[in-house]
Design a protein around this motif. Sequence first.
Motif, PDB file in Angstrom:
ATOM      1  N   LYS A   1       1.664   6.703  -2.421  1.00 23.00           N
ATOM      2  CA  LYS A   1       1.059   5.323  -3.144  1.00 23.00           C
ATOM      3  C   LYS A   1       0.163   5.832  -4.043  1.00 23.00           C
ATOM      4  O   LYS A   1      -0.504   6.828  -3.872  1.00 23.00           O
ATOM      5  CB  LYS A   1       0.235   4.407  -1.713  1.00 23.00           C
ATOM      6  N   ARG A   2       0.729   5.045  -5.147  1.00 19.06           N
ATOM      7  CA  ARG A   2      -0.254   5.087  -6.352  1.00 19.06           C
ATOM      8  C   ARG A   2      -1.963   4.389  -6.220  1.00 19.06           C
ATOM      9  O   ARG A   2      -1.343   4.169  -5.119  1.00 19.06           O
ATOM     10  CB  ARG A   2       0.085   4.851  -7.343  1.00 19.06           C
ATOM     11  N   SER A   3      -2.340   4.976  -7.039  1.00 22.41           N
ATOM     12  CA  SER A   3      -3.807   4.027  -6.332  1.00 22.41           C
ATOM     13  C   SER A   3      -3.938   2.629  -6.496  1.00 22.41           C
ATOM     14  O   SER A   3      -4.123   1.674  -5.591  1.00 22.41           O
ATOM     15  CB  SER A   3      -4.859   4.745  -7.376  1.00 22.41           C
ATOM     16  N   SER A   4      -2.691   2.407  -7.966  1.00 20.59           N
ATOM     17  CA  SER A   4      -2.657   0.686  -8.187  1.00 20.59           C
ATOM     18  C   SER A   4      -1.698   0.438  -6.871  1.00 20.59           C
ATOM     19  O   SER A   4      -1.547  -0.643  -6.210  1.00 20.59           O
ATOM     20  CB  SER A   4      -1.967   0.715  -9.323  1.00 20.59           C
ATOM     21  N   ASP A   5      -1.320   0.701  -6.120  1.00 20.58           N
ATOM     22  CA  ASP A   5      -0.601   0.060  -4.882  1.00 20.58           C
ATOM     23  C   ASP A   5      -1.907   0.089  -3.587  1.00 20.58           C
ATOM     24  O   ASP A   5      -1.062   0.032  -2.443  1.00 20.58           O
ATOM     25  CB  ASP A   5       0.469   1.311  -4.461  1.00 20.58           C
TER      26      ASP A   5
ATOM     27  N   TYR B   1      -3.564 -11.803  -3.359  1.00 24.90           N
ATOM     28  CA  TYR B   1      -4.992 -11.245  -3.458  1.00 24.90           C
ATOM     29  C   TYR B   1      -5.254  -9.537  -3.871  1.00 24.90           C
ATOM     30  O   TYR B   1      -5.834  -9.217  -4.071  1.00 24.90           O
ATOM     31  CB  TYR B   1      -5.518 -11.643  -2.639  1.00 24.90           C
ATOM     32  N   LYS B   2      -3.244  -9.146  -4.001  1.00 26.56           N
ATOM     33  CA  LYS B   2      -3.855  -8.339  -3.811  1.00 26.56           C
ATOM     34  C   LYS B   2      -4.093  -7.249  -2.585  1.00 26.56           C
ATOM     35  O   LYS B   2      -4.976  -6.179  -2.810  1.00 26.56           O
ATOM     36  CB  LYS B   2      -3.844  -7.158  -4.822  1.00 26.56           C
ATOM     37  N   LEU B   3      -4.112  -7.469  -1.303  1.00 25.70           N
ATOM     38  CA  LEU B   3      -4.880  -7.209  -0.215  1.00 25.70           C
ATOM     39  C   LEU B   3      -4.045  -6.496   0.446  1.00 25.70           C
ATOM     40  O   LEU B   3      -2.562  -7.468   0.551  1.00 25.70           O
ATOM     41  CB  LEU B   3      -5.668  -8.068   0.247  1.00 25.70           C
ATOM     42  N   CYS B   4      -4.427  -5.131   1.414  1.00 20.71           N
ATOM     43  CA  CYS B   4      -3.574  -5.359   2.851  1.00 20.71           C
ATOM     44  C   CYS B   4      -3.262  -7.136   3.510  1.00 20.71           C
ATOM     45  O   CYS B   4      -4.217  -7.751   3.758  1.00 20.71           O
ATOM     46  CB  CYS B   4      -3.796  -4.383   3.478  1.00 20.71           C
ATOM     47  N   ARG B   5      -2.907  -6.244   4.591  1.00 17.45           N
ATOM     48  CA  ARG B   5      -2.383  -7.851   5.570  1.00 17.45           C
ATOM     49  C   ARG B   5      -3.756  -8.182   6.717  1.00 17.45           C
ATOM     50  O   ARG B   5      -4.251  -9.432   6.359  1.00 17.45           O
ATOM     51  CB  ARG B   5      -1.314  -7.459   6.435  1.00 17.45           C
ATOM     52  N   GLN B   6      -4.923  -6.773   7.166  1.00 15.69           N
ATOM     53  CA  GLN B   6      -5.471  -7.438   7.614  1.00 15.69           C
ATOM     54  C   GLN B   6      -7.162  -7.672   6.570  1.00 15.69           C
ATOM     55  O   GLN B   6      -7.410  -8.887   7.195  1.00 15.69           O
ATOM     56  CB  GLN B   6      -6.481  -5.608   8.238  1.00 15.69           C
ATOM     57  N   CYS B   7      -6.857  -7.297   5.490  1.00 15.11           N
ATOM     58  CA  CYS B   7      -8.066  -7.794   4.724  1.00 15.11           C
ATOM     59  C   CYS B   7      -7.717  -9.407   3.697  1.00 15.11           C
ATOM     60  O   CYS B   7      -8.595  -9.927   4.094  1.00 15.11           O
ATOM     61  CB  CYS B   7      -7.754  -6.828   3.734  1.00 15.11           C
ATOM     62  N   CYS B   8      -6.978  -9.523   4.062  1.00 14.33           N
ATOM     63  CA  CYS B   8      -5.790 -10.612   3.157  1.00 14.33           C
ATOM     64  C   CYS B   8      -6.056 -12.588   4.490  1.00 14.33           C
ATOM     65  O   CYS B   8      -6.659 -13.005   4.350  1.00 14.33           O
ATOM     66  CB  CYS B   8      -4.642 -10.984   3.056  1.00 14.33           C
TER      67      CYS B   8
ATOM     68  N   PRO C   1      -1.814   0.429   2.241  1.00 14.73           N
ATOM     69  CA  PRO C   1      -0.883   0.255   1.728  1.00 14.73           C
ATOM     70  C   PRO C   1      -1.115  -1.747   1.297  1.00 14.73           C
ATOM     71  O   PRO C   1      -1.328  -1.793   2.052  1.00 14.73           O
ATOM     72  CB  PRO C   1       0.024   0.290   1.955  1.00 14.73           C
ATOM     73  N   LEU C   2      -1.303  -2.342   0.144  1.00 12.71           N
ATOM     74  CA  LEU C   2      -1.533  -3.542   0.063  1.00 12.71           C
ATOM     75  C   LEU C   2       0.443  -4.336   0.035  1.00 12.71           C
ATOM     76  O   LEU C   2       1.546  -3.787  -0.336  1.00 12.71           O
ATOM     77  CB  LEU C   2      -1.886  -3.924  -1.751  1.00 12.71           C
TER      78      LEU C   2
END
Length: 478
Positions: free
Chosen positions: A413-417, A432-439, A425-426
């Motif tokens: 994964k790139r940092s933008s991913d 909101y460009k977050l992973c599942r848990q953060c979302c 990974p997002l």
Amino acid sequence: MNNTMEIATTETRNVSEKANGNIWRDILGSPRYVVAPMVDASELAWRLLCRRHGSHLCYTPMLHSSVFCRDPKYRREALASCPEDRPLIVQFCGNDPKILLEAALLAEPYCEAIDINLGCPQAIAKRGHYGAFLQDDWELLKNIVSTLSQGLKIPVTCKLRIFPEISKTIDYARMLEDAGAAMLTVHGRTRDQKGPLTGLASWEHIKAVRAHVKVPMFANGNIQTVQDADRCMQETNVEGVMTAEGNLYNPFIFEGCYPPAWEPALEYLDLVERYPAPSSYIRGHLFKLFQHILCLPGNEEERGNLARNSTMESFRGVVEALRARYLPYHEGCLSWDPQSSDYNLKLPPWLCQPYVRDSPQEHLNKIEAKKMEQVNNMVKKDYKDEDGNEISRKRSKKLRRIARRPNRQDSVKRSSDLCTDCPNPLGFKCEYKLCRQCCRKKCFRENLDCPGHRNLTKTRRQIAIEFAVKRQDIDSVK
């Protein structure tokens, strides 16, 4: 008391007459060529086809006695017959003498004899404790045979498999004869000889049994041609021979000819029009009749049509298509090159002919060779990348997976991913460009919805509020 004695005397006389008579000669008309009872295969239409081409006697498919007693529809379909379909023997399986007798009494008016299946070696027979898996319980078998013999006006016969020991097989057959069996059919294989381990039947066992029993006998096993049938009768001294698989691949077997497969197929389909059969039965017969043709390259479409469709039109379409393709070869208008296929056949593939299995030893050798090949491949296989450099097996599997799905994003994964709040990974569909848990946490804190992650917090809260309002209204009414 006198009436009871008279009834008992009459029953004893009937049993005695059946025992003294010769069922093969006096009731069945001295049949020599017999079609075996075959599950999902020896239905009325197929029996009539076989009778028209040399078969003297047919059996119904094996019928489950308990189902036969309780299900009128099953009983009606199983007993479907016509005047041309005689003589006929109805075969039952089961392990309860009373239920077997009840079923036999229901079938008695429609046949010449009742046969007890003591030969089925399949796993379903083992689970149901019938067929060849009754041969270890001689007391139960004595009870079954004697109960039916005394309770029926028509004879009782038994179809059985052999034991490895000839002496035990002889004792087994004599026990059934003494219990009241008026005729025996001896299949010269043990119950372990089935599927790829079928192998050859032992005519030596059959000959030994024939020499030690007085009732008529049929032999079963190794009958692929009419010459096999005649040789078996000569070597074993039996009254007739029974065939199952040989008949399915060539229903004209007892006429001593090998017709093009479309001839019995079309005649059978005409009979099915008069005497309907389930589509699964029809499909099974056609697959066996065209066994060698359907395995050849170029017939994939017909094979697929036969497997997928279930209408008479589709069945006839497959037969007519194969007939049109191979009739010119059969009539000599085109020359058949046997080298054009992988088959080494003495007969061209469009003719009905026996299906020859590998011997059990050949089958076991192939399995062992396949296992050794797999082991050698795992041990000796060299894994290399595109440049020819040796790599690990795990790396090789990863490269093959990437080659199969070249458009899939790289696992690195790139940092933008990555998620903006954590290194996970997002979600690419996340608003909101977050992973599942953060979302999930963000939606809960700020009362938001994210369809990409299906975090529908706002919607769920709205549903909860509406439910609470309805609950309050109900409570206020009360």
